[in-house]
Design a protein around this motif. Sequence first.
Motif, PDB file in Angstrom:
ATOM      1  N   PRO A 142       0.818  -1.232   0.000  1.00 46.94           N
ATOM      2  CA  PRO A 142       0.000   0.000   0.000  1.00 46.94           C
ATOM      3  C   PRO A 142       0.847   1.275   0.000  1.00 46.94           C
ATOM      4  O   PRO A 142       0.519   2.242  -0.695  1.00 46.94           O
ATOM      5  CB  PRO A 142      -0.830  -0.127   1.282  1.00 46.94           C
ATOM      6  CG  PRO A 142      -0.900  -1.586   1.541  1.00 46.94           C
ATOM      7  CD  PRO A 142       0.430  -2.120   1.121  1.00 46.94           C
ATOM      8  N   GLU A 143       1.941   1.275   0.771  1.00 49.54           N
ATOM      9  CA  GLU A 143       2.799   2.455   0.812  1.00 49.54           C
ATOM     10  C   GLU A 143       3.582   2.604  -0.491  1.00 49.54           C
ATOM     11  O   GLU A 143       3.763   3.723  -0.986  1.00 49.54           O
ATOM     12  CB  GLU A 143       3.774   2.367   1.987  1.00 49.54           C
ATOM     13  CG  GLU A 143       4.790   3.499   2.074  1.00 49.54           C
ATOM     14  CD  GLU A 143       4.159   4.877   2.207  1.00 49.54           C
ATOM     15  OE1 GLU A 143       4.845   5.868   1.911  1.00 49.54           O
ATOM     16  OE2 GLU A 143       2.971   4.979   2.599  1.00 49.54           O
ATOM     17  N   LEU A 144       4.014   1.484  -1.069  1.00 48.31           N
ATOM     18  CA  LEU A 144       4.708   1.539  -2.358  1.00 48.31           C
ATOM     19  C   LEU A 144       3.779   2.085  -3.436  1.00 48.31           C
ATOM     20  O   LEU A 144       4.183   2.896  -4.268  1.00 48.31           O
ATOM     21  CB  LEU A 144       5.198   0.143  -2.737  1.00 48.31           C
ATOM     22  CG  LEU A 144       6.047   0.018  -4.002  1.00 48.31           C
ATOM     23  CD1 LEU A 144       7.295   0.904  -3.915  1.00 48.31           C
ATOM     24  CD2 LEU A 144       6.428  -1.436  -4.251  1.00 48.31           C
ATOM     25  N   ARG A 145       2.525   1.665  -3.384  1.00 46.85           N
ATOM     26  CA  ARG A 145       1.529   2.179  -4.330  1.00 46.85           C
ATOM     27  C   ARG A 145       1.378   3.686  -4.189  1.00 46.85           C
ATOM     28  O   ARG A 145       1.309   4.407  -5.183  1.00 46.85           O
ATOM     29  CB  ARG A 145       0.191   1.494  -4.082  1.00 46.85           C
ATOM     30  CG  ARG A 145      -0.927   1.942  -5.019  1.00 46.85           C
ATOM     31  CD  ARG A 145      -2.262   1.375  -4.564  1.00 46.85           C
ATOM     32  NE  ARG A 145      -2.173  -0.062  -4.407  1.00 46.85           N
ATOM     33  CZ  ARG A 145      -2.592  -0.730  -3.328  1.00 46.85           C
ATOM     34  NH1 ARG A 145      -3.111  -0.076  -2.303  1.00 46.85           N
ATOM     35  NH2 ARG A 145      -2.485  -2.031  -3.260  1.00 46.85           N
ATOM     36  N   ALA A 158       2.407   8.970  -6.397  1.00 47.28           N
ATOM     37  CA  ALA A 158       2.861  10.355  -6.253  1.00 47.28           C
ATOM     38  C   ALA A 158       3.815  10.736  -7.385  1.00 47.28           C
ATOM     39  O   ALA A 158       3.768  11.866  -7.889  1.00 47.28           O
ATOM     40  CB  ALA A 158       3.547  10.540  -4.897  1.00 47.28           C
ATOM     41  N   LEU A 159       4.685   9.806  -7.797  1.00 48.60           N
ATOM     42  CA  LEU A 159       5.578  10.077  -8.933  1.00 48.60           C
ATOM     43  C   LEU A 159       4.773  10.289 -10.212  1.00 48.60           C
ATOM     44  O   LEU A 159       5.067  11.183 -11.008  1.00 48.60           O
ATOM     45  CB  LEU A 159       6.550   8.912  -9.132  1.00 48.60           C
ATOM     46  CG  LEU A 159       7.730   8.798  -8.164  1.00 48.60           C
ATOM     47  CD1 LEU A 159       8.581   7.590  -8.540  1.00 48.60           C
ATOM     48  CD2 LEU A 159       8.571  10.056  -8.160  1.00 48.60           C
ATOM     49  N   SER A 165      -3.294   1.972  -8.303  1.00 56.16           N
ATOM     50  CA  SER A 165      -2.157   2.885  -8.466  1.00 56.16           C
ATOM     51  C   SER A 165      -2.594   4.184  -9.148  1.00 56.16           C
ATOM     52  O   SER A 165      -2.099   5.266  -8.809  1.00 56.16           O
ATOM     53  CB  SER A 165      -1.041   2.212  -9.272  1.00 56.16           C
ATOM     54  OG  SER A 165      -1.522   1.759 -10.520  1.00 56.16           O
ATOM     55  N   VAL A 166      -3.507   4.092 -10.113  1.00 48.53           N
ATOM     56  CA  VAL A 166      -4.020   5.309 -10.762  1.00 48.53           C
ATOM     57  C   VAL A 166      -4.863   6.100  -9.775  1.00 48.53           C
ATOM     58  O   VAL A 166      -4.846   7.340  -9.766  1.00 48.53           O
ATOM     59  CB  VAL A 166      -4.825   4.953 -12.024  1.00 48.53           C
ATOM     60  CG1 VAL A 166      -5.400   6.210 -12.670  1.00 48.53           C
ATOM     61  CG2 VAL A 166      -3.943   4.210 -13.032  1.00 48.53           C
ATOM     62  N   VAL A 206       1.908   2.877 -15.030  1.00 49.10           N
ATOM     63  CA  VAL A 206       2.386   2.608 -13.683  1.00 49.10           C
ATOM     64  C   VAL A 206       2.443   1.095 -13.524  1.00 49.10           C
ATOM     65  O   VAL A 206       1.441   0.402 -13.714  1.00 49.10           O
ATOM     66  CB  VAL A 206       1.449   3.215 -12.617  1.00 49.10           C
ATOM     67  CG1 VAL A 206       2.000   2.945 -11.218  1.00 49.10           C
ATOM     68  CG2 VAL A 206       1.274   4.708 -12.852  1.00 49.10           C
ATOM     69  N   GLY A 207       3.631   0.582 -13.217  1.00 50.81           N
ATOM     70  CA  GLY A 207       3.791  -0.851 -13.009  1.00 50.81           C
ATOM     71  C   GLY A 207       4.802  -1.084 -11.901  1.00 50.81           C
ATOM     72  O   GLY A 207       5.932  -0.609 -11.998  1.00 50.81           O
TER      73      GLY A 207
END
Length: 314
Positions: free
Chosen positions: A84-87, A92-93, A115-116, A271-272
Amino acid sequence: MTAASIAHRFFVAGRSKLEIAEEFGISRFKVARILTSAQETGLIKISFELPFPVDVEQSERLRTAYGLRRALVLNRAHSKAERPELRRRVGALAAQLLSEITVPGDVIGLSWARSVNAMAEAVRSLPKCPIVQLCGVQAGMDMRDRSVETVGRVAAVAGGESYPIYGPLVLPDRRTTEILRNQPGIAETFEQFHHLTKAVVSIGAWQENESTVYDSLSPAERESIRERGATAEIAARLFDADGNELSTGLAHHVLAIPHEQLRAVPEVIAVGYTTPKARAIDAVLRSGIVTSLITDFDVSELLLQLVAHRPLQT
Protein backbone atom coordinates in the motif's frame (compact mmCIF):
# COMPACT_ATOMS: atom_id res chain seq x y z
CA MET A 1 42.50 30.68 -4.25
CA THR A 2 42.00 32.15 -7.73
CA ALA A 3 40.27 28.96 -8.89
CA ALA A 4 37.98 29.03 -5.85
CA SER A 5 37.10 32.68 -6.48
CA ILE A 6 36.33 32.01 -10.13
CA ALA A 7 34.25 28.95 -9.24
CA HIS A 8 32.27 30.90 -6.64
CA ARG A 9 31.51 33.66 -9.12
CA PHE A 10 30.37 31.21 -11.79
CA PHE A 11 28.39 28.61 -9.80
CA VAL A 12 27.12 30.71 -6.88
CA ALA A 13 26.99 34.30 -8.07
CA GLY A 14 25.83 33.35 -11.56
CA ARG A 15 28.42 35.45 -13.38
CA SER A 16 29.16 34.58 -17.01
CA LYS A 17 32.56 33.31 -18.13
CA LEU A 18 33.07 36.50 -20.14
CA GLU A 19 32.35 38.70 -17.10
CA ILE A 20 34.77 36.66 -14.97
CA ALA A 21 37.43 36.81 -17.68
CA GLU A 22 37.22 40.62 -17.83
CA GLU A 23 37.40 40.90 -14.03
CA PHE A 24 40.50 38.70 -13.76
CA GLY A 25 42.15 39.90 -16.96
CA ILE A 26 42.26 36.47 -18.60
CA SER A 27 40.51 34.86 -21.58
CA ARG A 28 37.14 33.19 -21.19
CA PHE A 29 38.75 29.99 -22.51
CA LYS A 30 41.12 30.03 -19.55
CA VAL A 31 38.16 30.57 -17.23
CA ALA A 32 36.56 27.45 -18.74
CA ARG A 33 39.76 25.44 -18.22
CA ILE A 34 40.00 26.58 -14.58
CA LEU A 35 36.38 25.55 -13.94
CA THR A 36 36.95 22.14 -15.55
CA SER A 37 40.12 21.59 -13.54
CA ALA A 38 38.32 22.61 -10.33
CA GLN A 39 35.73 19.89 -10.90
CA GLU A 40 38.35 17.26 -11.79
CA THR A 41 40.45 17.95 -8.69
CA GLY A 42 37.44 17.93 -6.35
CA LEU A 43 37.53 21.64 -5.53
CA ILE A 44 33.97 21.78 -6.89
CA LYS A 45 31.43 19.04 -6.23
CA ILE A 46 28.05 19.28 -7.92
CA SER A 47 25.07 17.43 -6.46
CA PHE A 48 21.35 17.43 -7.17
CA GLU A 49 18.66 17.41 -4.50
CA LEU A 50 15.62 16.00 -6.26
CA PRO A 51 12.18 16.81 -4.83
CA PHE A 52 11.16 13.17 -5.35
CA PRO A 53 13.10 9.99 -4.48
CA VAL A 54 14.03 8.96 -8.03
CA ASP A 55 17.15 6.98 -8.95
CA VAL A 56 18.28 9.05 -11.94
CA GLU A 57 20.92 6.64 -13.24
CA GLN A 58 18.65 3.60 -12.99
CA SER A 59 15.84 5.55 -14.65
CA GLU A 60 18.10 6.41 -17.58
CA ARG A 61 19.28 2.80 -17.94
CA LEU A 62 15.68 1.60 -18.06
CA ARG A 63 14.59 4.34 -20.45
CA THR A 64 17.40 3.50 -22.85
CA ALA A 65 16.89 -0.26 -22.65
CA TYR A 66 13.24 -0.02 -23.72
CA GLY A 67 13.44 3.07 -25.90
CA LEU A 68 11.04 5.01 -23.69
CA ARG A 69 10.50 8.75 -23.68
CA ARG A 70 10.73 8.78 -19.88
CA ALA A 71 11.28 6.34 -17.02
CA LEU A 72 10.99 7.20 -13.34
CA VAL A 73 12.40 4.58 -10.97
CA LEU A 74 11.73 4.97 -7.27
CA ASN A 75 15.10 4.73 -5.53
CA ARG A 76 16.15 1.59 -3.68
CA ALA A 77 15.47 2.93 -0.18
CA HIS A 78 11.97 4.17 -0.98
CA SER A 79 11.15 0.94 -2.84
CA LYS A 80 11.47 -1.01 0.42
CA ALA A 81 7.89 -0.61 1.60
CA GLU A 82 4.72 -2.61 2.03
CA ARG A 83 2.53 -2.70 -1.04
CA PRO A 84 0.00 0.00 0.00
CA GLU A 85 2.80 2.46 0.81
CA LEU A 86 4.71 1.54 -2.36
CA ARG A 87 1.53 2.18 -4.33
CA ARG A 88 1.20 5.60 -2.74
CA ARG A 89 4.81 6.45 -3.63
CA VAL A 90 4.66 5.42 -7.28
CA GLY A 91 1.27 7.15 -7.51
CA ALA A 92 2.86 10.36 -6.25
CA LEU A 93 5.58 10.08 -8.93
CA ALA A 94 2.92 9.59 -11.60
CA ALA A 95 1.03 12.64 -10.31
CA GLN A 96 4.18 14.75 -10.45
CA LEU A 97 4.95 13.65 -14.01
CA LEU A 98 1.38 14.24 -15.21
CA SER A 99 1.37 17.72 -13.65
CA GLU A 100 4.67 18.60 -15.31
CA ILE A 101 3.81 17.51 -18.85
CA THR A 102 0.13 18.45 -19.12
CA VAL A 103 -0.62 21.60 -21.08
CA PRO A 104 -3.86 23.49 -21.78
CA GLY A 105 -5.79 21.76 -24.51
CA ASP A 106 -4.78 18.23 -23.50
CA VAL A 107 -7.42 15.52 -23.20
CA ILE A 108 -6.42 13.04 -20.50
CA GLY A 109 -7.66 9.46 -20.23
CA LEU A 110 -7.52 7.41 -17.02
CA SER A 111 -7.92 3.67 -16.66
CA TRP A 112 -8.90 2.43 -13.24
CA ALA A 113 -6.42 0.74 -10.92
CA ARG A 114 -5.42 1.28 -7.32
CA SER A 115 -2.16 2.88 -8.47
CA VAL A 116 -4.02 5.31 -10.76
CA ASN A 117 -6.34 6.07 -7.87
CA ALA A 118 -3.27 6.83 -5.73
CA MET A 119 -2.04 9.15 -8.47
CA ALA A 120 -5.42 10.90 -8.54
CA GLU A 121 -5.24 11.55 -4.81
CA ALA A 122 -1.74 13.02 -5.17
CA VAL A 123 -2.48 15.40 -8.06
CA ARG A 124 -2.52 18.98 -6.78
CA SER A 125 -2.65 21.06 -9.96
CA LEU A 126 -3.35 20.62 -13.66
CA PRO A 127 -4.11 23.02 -16.51
CA LYS A 128 -7.76 23.12 -17.46
CA CYS A 129 -8.53 20.03 -19.54
CA PRO A 130 -11.15 17.28 -19.83
CA ILE A 131 -10.65 13.96 -18.05
CA VAL A 132 -11.94 10.80 -19.74
CA GLN A 133 -12.60 7.39 -18.20
CA LEU A 134 -11.03 4.66 -20.33
CA CYS A 135 -12.91 1.61 -19.06
CA GLY A 136 -15.92 0.61 -17.02
CA VAL A 137 -16.27 -0.07 -13.32
CA GLN A 138 -14.96 -3.26 -11.76
CA ALA A 139 -17.65 -5.01 -9.74
CA GLY A 140 -17.26 -5.15 -5.99
CA MET A 141 -15.07 -2.06 -5.59
CA ASP A 142 -15.58 0.39 -2.76
CA MET A 143 -17.34 3.46 -4.15
CA ARG A 144 -14.46 5.79 -3.26
CA ASP A 145 -12.06 3.61 -5.24
CA ARG A 146 -14.11 3.25 -8.40
CA SER A 147 -12.98 4.70 -11.70
CA VAL A 148 -15.92 7.12 -11.89
CA GLU A 149 -14.82 8.75 -8.63
CA THR A 150 -11.14 8.76 -9.71
CA VAL A 151 -12.00 10.60 -12.93
CA GLY A 152 -14.18 13.03 -11.00
CA ARG A 153 -11.41 13.87 -8.54
CA VAL A 154 -8.86 14.63 -11.27
CA ALA A 155 -11.41 16.62 -13.29
CA ALA A 156 -12.12 18.73 -10.20
CA VAL A 157 -8.39 19.54 -9.89
CA ALA A 158 -8.13 20.35 -13.59
CA GLY A 159 -11.34 22.34 -13.66
CA GLY A 160 -12.36 20.60 -16.88
CA GLU A 161 -15.18 18.37 -18.05
CA SER A 162 -15.47 14.85 -16.68
CA TYR A 163 -16.42 12.01 -19.03
CA PRO A 164 -17.28 8.94 -16.92
CA ILE A 165 -18.47 5.47 -17.90
CA TYR A 166 -21.43 4.48 -15.75
CA GLY A 167 -21.28 0.81 -16.60
CA PRO A 168 -19.46 -2.38 -15.58
CA LEU A 169 -16.06 -3.30 -16.97
CA VAL A 170 -16.99 -6.84 -18.04
CA LEU A 171 -20.39 -7.67 -19.55
CA PRO A 172 -22.06 -11.04 -20.15
CA ASP A 173 -22.33 -10.91 -23.94
CA ARG A 174 -21.65 -8.87 -27.06
CA ARG A 175 -25.24 -7.63 -27.43
CA THR A 176 -25.29 -6.15 -23.91
CA THR A 177 -21.94 -4.48 -24.58
CA GLU A 178 -23.20 -2.89 -27.80
CA ILE A 179 -26.39 -1.67 -26.14
CA LEU A 180 -24.48 0.02 -23.33
CA ARG A 181 -21.88 1.53 -25.67
CA ASN A 182 -24.72 3.25 -27.53
CA GLN A 183 -26.23 4.77 -24.39
CA PRO A 184 -25.94 8.60 -24.68
CA GLY A 185 -23.62 9.17 -21.69
CA ILE A 186 -21.31 6.25 -22.49
CA ALA A 187 -21.31 7.04 -26.21
CA GLU A 188 -20.24 10.61 -25.40
CA THR A 189 -17.27 9.27 -23.42
CA PHE A 190 -16.30 6.83 -26.18
CA GLU A 191 -16.35 9.71 -28.65
CA GLN A 192 -13.66 11.44 -26.55
CA PHE A 193 -11.26 8.55 -27.20
CA HIS A 194 -10.58 10.08 -30.62
CA HIS A 195 -9.27 13.25 -28.97
CA LEU A 196 -7.00 11.83 -26.27
CA THR A 197 -3.54 13.36 -26.06
CA LYS A 198 -2.40 11.68 -22.83
CA ALA A 199 -3.41 8.60 -20.88
CA VAL A 200 -2.47 7.12 -17.51
CA VAL A 201 -2.81 3.35 -17.23
CA SER A 202 -1.79 0.61 -14.85
CA ILE A 203 -0.09 -2.58 -16.00
CA GLY A 204 -1.76 -5.75 -14.81
CA ALA A 205 -0.45 -9.31 -14.86
CA TRP A 206 -2.69 -12.18 -15.92
CA GLN A 207 -3.04 -13.63 -12.45
CA GLU A 208 -5.26 -13.28 -9.42
CA ASN A 209 -5.28 -9.87 -7.70
CA GLU A 210 -2.95 -8.43 -10.36
CA SER A 211 -5.51 -7.50 -13.05
CA THR A 212 -8.96 -5.95 -12.82
CA VAL A 213 -10.10 -7.94 -15.87
CA TYR A 214 -8.74 -11.25 -14.58
CA ASP A 215 -10.56 -10.81 -11.28
CA SER A 216 -13.85 -10.11 -13.10
CA LEU A 217 -13.87 -13.41 -15.04
CA SER A 218 -14.79 -16.97 -14.14
CA PRO A 219 -11.99 -19.50 -13.51
CA ALA A 220 -12.76 -21.22 -16.82
CA GLU A 221 -12.55 -17.94 -18.76
CA ARG A 222 -9.29 -16.99 -17.04
CA GLU A 223 -7.68 -20.33 -17.93
CA SER A 224 -8.92 -20.23 -21.53
CA ILE A 225 -7.37 -16.80 -22.03
CA ARG A 226 -4.16 -17.87 -20.29
CA GLU A 227 -3.84 -20.81 -22.70
CA ARG A 228 -3.90 -18.32 -25.58
CA GLY A 229 -0.80 -16.67 -24.15
CA ALA A 230 -2.19 -13.81 -22.05
CA THR A 231 0.59 -12.27 -19.99
CA ALA A 232 -0.38 -8.65 -19.37
CA GLU A 233 -3.28 -6.22 -19.46
CA ILE A 234 -3.74 -2.46 -19.67
CA ALA A 235 -7.17 -0.81 -19.84
CA ALA A 236 -8.78 -4.23 -20.44
CA ARG A 237 -6.54 -4.90 -23.46
CA LEU A 238 -4.49 -8.09 -23.40
CA PHE A 239 -0.92 -8.78 -24.54
CA ASP A 240 1.25 -11.86 -24.92
CA ALA A 241 4.84 -12.06 -23.68
CA ASP A 242 6.14 -10.43 -26.87
CA GLY A 243 3.85 -7.43 -26.55
CA ASN A 244 1.44 -8.54 -29.27
CA GLU A 245 -2.24 -7.72 -28.89
CA LEU A 246 -4.26 -10.83 -28.10
CA SER A 247 -7.57 -11.43 -29.87
CA THR A 248 -9.58 -13.51 -27.42
CA GLY A 249 -13.12 -12.28 -27.96
CA LEU A 250 -12.92 -10.44 -24.65
CA ALA A 251 -12.89 -7.10 -26.50
CA HIS A 252 -16.58 -7.63 -27.26
CA HIS A 253 -17.41 -8.11 -23.58
CA VAL A 254 -15.77 -5.06 -22.03
CA LEU A 255 -16.57 -1.36 -21.87
CA ALA A 256 -13.12 -0.03 -22.64
CA ILE A 257 -11.10 1.99 -25.11
CA PRO A 258 -10.35 -0.07 -28.26
CA HIS A 259 -6.77 -1.21 -28.68
CA GLU A 260 -6.15 0.85 -31.82
CA GLN A 261 -7.33 4.04 -30.13
CA LEU A 262 -5.15 3.42 -27.08
CA ARG A 263 -2.18 2.87 -29.38
CA ALA A 264 -2.92 6.18 -31.11
CA VAL A 265 -2.61 8.24 -27.89
CA PRO A 266 0.62 10.31 -28.21
CA GLU A 267 1.63 10.01 -24.52
CA VAL A 268 0.82 6.91 -22.46
CA ILE A 269 2.09 6.92 -18.87
CA ALA A 270 2.10 3.43 -17.36
CA VAL A 271 2.39 2.61 -13.68
CA GLY A 272 3.79 -0.85 -13.01
CA TYR A 273 5.29 -1.95 -9.72
CA THR A 274 6.01 -5.01 -7.49
CA THR A 275 8.08 -7.93 -8.75
CA PRO A 276 5.16 -10.32 -9.49
CA LYS A 277 4.29 -7.98 -12.38
CA ALA A 278 7.79 -7.74 -13.87
CA ARG A 279 7.16 -10.05 -16.84
CA ALA A 280 3.83 -8.37 -17.52
CA ILE A 281 5.50 -4.95 -17.50
CA ASP A 282 8.17 -6.25 -19.85
CA ALA A 283 5.45 -7.53 -22.21
CA VAL A 284 3.59 -4.20 -22.28
CA LEU A 285 6.79 -2.23 -22.86
CA ARG A 286 7.52 -4.48 -25.84
CA SER A 287 4.17 -3.48 -27.36
CA GLY A 288 5.40 0.06 -28.02
CA ILE A 289 2.22 1.62 -26.59
CA VAL A 290 3.82 2.99 -23.44
CA THR A 291 5.93 6.15 -23.70
CA SER A 292 6.63 6.73 -19.97
CA LEU A 293 6.99 4.21 -17.15
CA ILE A 294 6.76 4.67 -13.37
CA THR A 295 8.12 1.75 -11.36
CA ASP A 296 10.08 0.69 -8.28
CA PHE A 297 13.75 -0.22 -8.05
CA ASP A 298 13.34 -4.00 -7.67
CA VAL A 299 11.14 -4.19 -10.77
CA SER A 300 13.61 -2.06 -12.73
CA GLU A 301 16.39 -4.54 -11.92
CA LEU A 302 14.30 -7.46 -13.17
CA LEU A 303 13.29 -5.55 -16.31
CA LEU A 304 16.91 -4.82 -17.17
CA GLN A 305 17.71 -8.52 -16.80
CA LEU A 306 14.74 -9.53 -18.96
CA VAL A 307 15.55 -7.13 -21.79
CA ALA A 308 19.24 -8.07 -21.67
CA HIS A 309 18.32 -11.75 -21.98
CA ARG A 310 15.77 -11.09 -24.73
CA PRO A 311 16.57 -7.80 -26.51
CA LEU A 312 13.79 -5.82 -28.17
CA GLN A 313 13.24 -6.50 -31.84
CA THR A 314 13.85 -3.53 -34.10
